[in-house]
Motif scaffolding. Structure first.
Motif, mmCIF file in Angstrom:
data_model
loop_
_atom_site.group_PDB
_atom_site.id
_atom_site.type_symbol
_atom_site.label_atom_id
_atom_site.label_comp_id
_atom_site.label_asym_id
_atom_site.label_seq_id
_atom_site.Cartn_x
_atom_site.Cartn_y
_atom_site.Cartn_z
ATOM 1 N N PHE A 95 -16.441 -32.072 31.126
ATOM 2 C CA PHE A 95 -16.829 -32.324 29.744
ATOM 3 C C PHE A 95 -16.003 -33.499 29.245
ATOM 4 N N VAL A 96 -16.682 -34.465 28.617
ATOM 5 C CA VAL A 96 -16.019 -35.617 28.010
ATOM 6 C C VAL A 96 -16.615 -35.774 26.615
ATOM 7 N N SER A 97 -15.778 -35.660 25.602
ATOM 8 C CA SER A 97 -16.294 -35.721 24.230
ATOM 9 C C SER A 97 -16.711 -37.129 23.846
ATOM 10 N N SER A 98 -17.652 -37.184 22.908
ATOM 11 C CA SER A 98 -18.086 -38.460 22.340
ATOM 12 C C SER A 98 -17.909 -38.489 20.830
ATOM 13 N N ALA A 99 -17.741 -37.307 20.216
ATOM 14 C CA ALA A 99 -17.558 -37.238 18.761
ATOM 15 C C ALA A 99 -16.916 -35.909 18.377
ATOM 16 N N VAL A 100 -16.041 -35.984 17.385
ATOM 17 C CA VAL A 100 -15.434 -34.793 16.798
ATOM 18 C C VAL A 100 -15.557 -34.955 15.286
#
Length: 185
Positions: A95-100
């Motif tokens: 998993f690699v985030s793109s937005a928080v």
């Protein structure tokens, strides 16, 4: 969430490492249409990099597919086989985030989840559980989150028809996170 708001929570900028001994990456899937099977992945690495704002924050995780466990060796072996995860060919889930986004209590974490080499955008909805300093001086932060995925979208298509109708394993899988991160020194 602004800089002041982030700091008011006790979270500080920098790297926070997943505390695997105090975290659970779990899942729930309906079986035979009548019960739910729960389990977890026991080998997970991850990091939270907290920026000045949530928009500058990121999360990464790597899960060892062979660490899949429901407490039933026969079922676990089947799910690790080519019918499902095919752990010999696809040893990790990532998993690699793109937005928080969010506020002091609730957040959304969007990113690319990769299972069996197939990447899809997912959004976890979660809660921030607070920050505490443990007796050993480590600063810890806790979070809970969940999302629902279609396993078929990730190439997990094995199933068996039931005599009364329906299928053995539901398409929808709920992924649950109950995780702790430790601020890197």
């Amino acid at each position: 969430m602004s800089v002041t708001t982030i700091e008011a929570t006790g979270l500080t900028q920098g790297t926070w490492n997943l505390d695997t001994s105090h975290s659970t990456v779990g899942f729930v899937v309906r079986h035979a249409g009548i019960s739910k099977v729960r389990g977890q992945f026991t080998e997970v690495e991850g990091a939270l990099t907290l920026g000045e704002t949530l928009a500058e924050t990121s999360v990464t995780a790597t899960i060892q597919a062979a660490s899949f466990s429901t407490g039933d060796a026969g079922r676990d072996g089947h799910v690790k086989s080519a019918d499902f995860f095919d752990v010999e060919v696809f040893p990790t889930l990532t998993f690699v985030s793109s937005a928080v986004s969010g506020d002091e209590e609730n957040f959304e974490l969007t990113g690319e989840l990769t299972i069996r080499g197939i990447s899809k955008t997912v959004t976890f909805k979660g809660e921030f559980n607070g920050v505490a300093v443990d007796p050993f001086g480590a600063t810890r932060a806790g979070f809970e989150a969940k999302t629902v995925i279609s396993r078929k979208e990730f190439g997990l298509t094995w199933n068996a028809a039931l005599e009364a109708g329906g299928v053995l394993v539901s398409d929808k899988v709920t992924i649950t996170l109950d995780v702790a991160f430790v601020k890197a020194a």
